[in-house]
Design an enzyme around this catalytic site. Structure first.
Site, PDB file in Angstrom:
ATOM      1  N   SER A   1       0.891  -0.803  -0.025  1.00 17.16           N
ATOM      2  CA  SER A   1       0.491   0.038  -0.105  1.00 17.16           C
ATOM      3  C   SER A   1       0.592   1.254   0.536  1.00 17.16           C
ATOM      4  CB  SER A   1      -0.393   0.181   1.075  1.00 17.16           C
ATOM      5  OG  SER A   1      -1.138   1.182   1.471  1.00 17.16           O
TER       6      SER A   1
ATOM      7  N   TYR B   1      -3.113  -0.533  10.809  1.00 14.19           N
ATOM      8  CA  TYR B   1      -2.588  -1.091   9.101  1.00 14.19           C
ATOM      9  C   TYR B   1      -1.026  -0.423   8.526  1.00 14.19           C
ATOM     10  CZ  TYR B   1      -4.007  -0.937   4.230  1.00 14.19           C
ATOM     11  OH  TYR B   1      -4.309  -1.361   2.923  1.00 14.19           O
TER      12      TYR B   1
END
Length: 676
Positions: A553, A566
């Site tokens: 990501s 995350y």
């Protein structure tokens, strides 16, 4: 029904039963009269299954249509058996109209035999008689004068003339047994032809049962019995990557595993070695199985390390033997040797591994070897198995016409022969990646915690020749190993792994619980580690390299708000890419990553609450989150699952073969996420 419709119906009915013929084996024909659209006069035509089709699924587009007067006139210009291959090109000058399939080598037989309907089939029972040492006498005993024996001759124009002459000389006959090959039957109507084909097949089946001995393959060899199913499949999964790697020495192949009762029984018997060495006989068989299989000469209970060492030695010996076979029979005008690796590997106690350019080809090769086992059983039951000579097998395997057929095959897709495992592939980015990899030619294992979602993605791709669904919890070591094993059993090995499984919980630091942290790290950081470890082991055993791709990501490098668990897990994944690229490069395994920005459309993560959480953080309505993300990018475009899939393909499709340890941003340009 019209004549072509009758032919299609008969072909489909015969081809639907594997006792009658094998996949893509045999051909059928019908003759009829139609009006010539040019002259208005009547013209007699031959409709015949074209080259490469399958009887069970034949449609009218798979038929070749020829003018019978022109086809029969070829007899007058036939230059003799030494030049009979030239007649195949002459078939093109006999075609009626446009379209349809290319005429096959058996077209002459169908046109020259004086019968309105003709079937040429490869039933196991018929080939058993055709390959028995005293097949001619057994044919007479089985059928009387109703079916006539024809000595082996390679398919072609001369065989058509021979069978036509037999038909003319034996008006009472309904067909022939073709030595070493199969059967041909005929009839005045389509139904009569079908019934005559079935009479030959079923009569031969009964004869083999009633006349045959009880143990045609000899006694069971102690220690060579089939392992229990759980042990058998565990050993198959352990051996599959190694065997596939060996079989891919000359060209990467896909594998298929078979542990049917017929295979396991054959592998346990004392005649396994001698019969396997004789090889298959029917041309349809050995064109797919090669002239003979590789047979492991150890019991299924042998230590795994001993079997592995023996497989490597036997593979080297097989390649030497195949090269010698080629050199014994090749002439100055023979095509170059295509590859010396086995298409069939037999492991007593475990089963059969078959290989081909794709999964369907590998599966069909295995099916054909099961046909060959049935043929050997039948022949040994009533006589002894005596296939056509090795020199004749070479003439067909390296036939100029067969080479031309291979050259006409379409260029393979970029990922043809590659086997992929995609985690979290039931929806969103994972689904898009799986669909793209399959579209580019890969076989894909769809792994997801949601079994129904995995099944939907696999079904969307197609049959199990292209995709299989696997239920997998990437946080569990045993489940991950089971997923890798299921992939190798389905397709033979593993080449390409995409670590995509993920989830997200958006909370500020002070509200992030231990469970929030552990769950996200277990799925993404630990899960990627477990999948990479199990997959790398299989790839190392294969010895033909591979790719591991992490869907990380932009958050692995960008510090966004309310995102500590995350972002940290994604940073862990990002560094795993670098660490594994450094470690696995020596094995030819490339490790790369993709860093997307928020992918809203089709995302299981966003639909599961992450979208609402992130929308609240940024103060926008959830339904506008995708547009919000787009506006903060340099390109002002929303990132979709398909864009991430395109990046995965770019990394693995063959153009970036020297690239490893790289992260590709797929974020439409987020300056804060630029890599440094």
């Amino acid at each position: 029904m019209t004549v072509p419709e009758q032919l299609i119906a008969r072909s489909n009915a015969l081809g639907a039963d594997p006792r009658n013929t094998n996949y893509a084996g045999g051909n059928t024909s019908a003759k009829g009269v139609t009006t010539d659209p040019v002259t208005g006069s009547l013209a007699e035509l031959l409709w015949v299954k074209g080259s490469g089709g399958d009887l069970g699924t034949l449609t009218e587009t798979g038929l070749a249509v020829l003018r019978l007067d022109r086809l029969r006139a070829l007899v007058d210009i036939y230059p003799g058996v030494e030049r009979e291959d030239e007649m195949v090109a002459a078939f093109d000058f006999c075609l009626h109209g446009r379209g349809g399939a290319a005429p096959s080598i058996d077209t002459a037989m169908h046109g020259l035999v004086d019968a309105a309907h003709v079937d040429h089939l490869h039933p196991d029972s018929g080939i058993a008689l055709a390959t028995a040492a005293d097949g001619a006498a057994l044919t007479k005993e089985c059928f009387g004068d109703r079916v006539v024996w024809v000595d082996w001759r390679r398919p072609g124009f001369q065989l058509g003339l021979d069978i036509a002459a037999v038909k003319a000389a034996n008006p009472q006959a309904i067909g022939v047994i073709l030595g070493g090959h199969g059967i041909t039957a005929w009839g005045a109507t389509s139904e009569e032809c079908r019934q005559n084909s079935l009479e030959i097949i079923r009569t031969a089946e009964r004869f083999l049962v009633e006349r045959g001995c009880a143990e045609p393959f000899g006694a069971v060899v102690p220690g060579f019995e089939a392992l229990l199913e759980t042990d058998r499949r565990a050993r198959a999964a352990a051996l599959a990557p190694l065997i596939r790697g060996l079989a891919s020495t000359d060209q990467r192949v896909v594998g298929h595993y078979t542990d049917s009762e017929a295979v396991l029984d054959f592998l346990s018997r004392e005649k396994l070695g001698p019969l396997a060495e004789l090889g298959t006989s029917c041309p349809d068989h050995f064109l797919r199985t090669k002239v003979r299989p590789l047979v492991v000469d150890l019991p299924g209970t042998a230590p795994l390390e001993d079997v592995i060492a023996r497989l490597k030695q036997l593979h080297a010996d097989y390649r030497d033997s195949y090269r010698a076979y080629y050199e014994r029979h090749a002439t100055a005008d023979s095509p170059a040797m295509r590859g010396a690796d086995p298409a069939i590997v037999l492991v007593p106690g475990v089963g059969m591994f078959s290989f081909g350019r794709d999964k369907q080809t590998a599966r069909v090769a295995g099916e054909f070897y099961v046909n060959a086992i049935n043929v050997m059983r039948g022949a040994e039951a009533v006589s002894s198995y005596a296939p056509i000579p090795e020199s004749e097998k070479f003439r067909i395997e390296y036939w100029a016409l067969e080479e031309a057929k291979l050259q006409r095959m379409p260029k393979p897709k970029p990922l043809a022969g590659r086997i992929a495992l995609v985690t979290g592939a039931g929806s969103g980015i994972g689904r898009a990646i799986a669909l793209r990899l399959a579209a580019e030619g890969a076989c894909v294992a769809i792994a997801d915690l949601d079994a129904a979602a995995a099944a939907r993605t696999a079904a969307e791709i197609g049959s199990t020749d292209h995709a299989v669904a696997i239920t997998a919890d990437v946080t569990d070591t045993g489940a991950v190993q089971a997923a890798v094993d299921a992939t190798t059993l389905a397709f033979g090995g593993l080449d390409l792994v995409v670590n995509n499984a993920g989830l997200s919980i958006s909370k500020p630091l002070l509200e992030t619980t231990d469970r929030d942290w552990d769950l996200q790290h277990d799925v993404m950081a630990k899960g990627s580690f477990l999948v990479s470890r199990a997959s790398a082991k299989a790839m190392v055993e294969q010895g033909i390299g591979g790719d591991i791709v992490y869907i990380s990501s932009k958050n692995s490098v960008f510090a966004g708000p309310n995102n500590v668990a995350y972002g940290a897990a994604k940073a862990d994944q990002a560094h795993q890419v670098r660490l594994l690229a450094a470690e696995l490069g020596a094995h030819g395994i490339r490790v790369n990553g993709v860093n997307p920005d928020g992918v809203v459309q089709g995302s299981g993560i966003f639909a599961g609450g992450w979208g609402a959480q992130r929308a609240a953080v940024y103060g926008v309505p959830e339904e506008e989150l995708g547009a919000f993300y787009a506006q903060r990018t340099l390109l002002k475009r929303e990132v979709l699952p398909e864009h991430v899939a395109a990046a995965v393909f770019a990394l693995t499709g063959g153009d970036l073969v020297q690239t490893t340890g790289l992260h590709i941003p797929v974020d439409a340009g987020v300056a804060a996420g630029f890599l440094r």
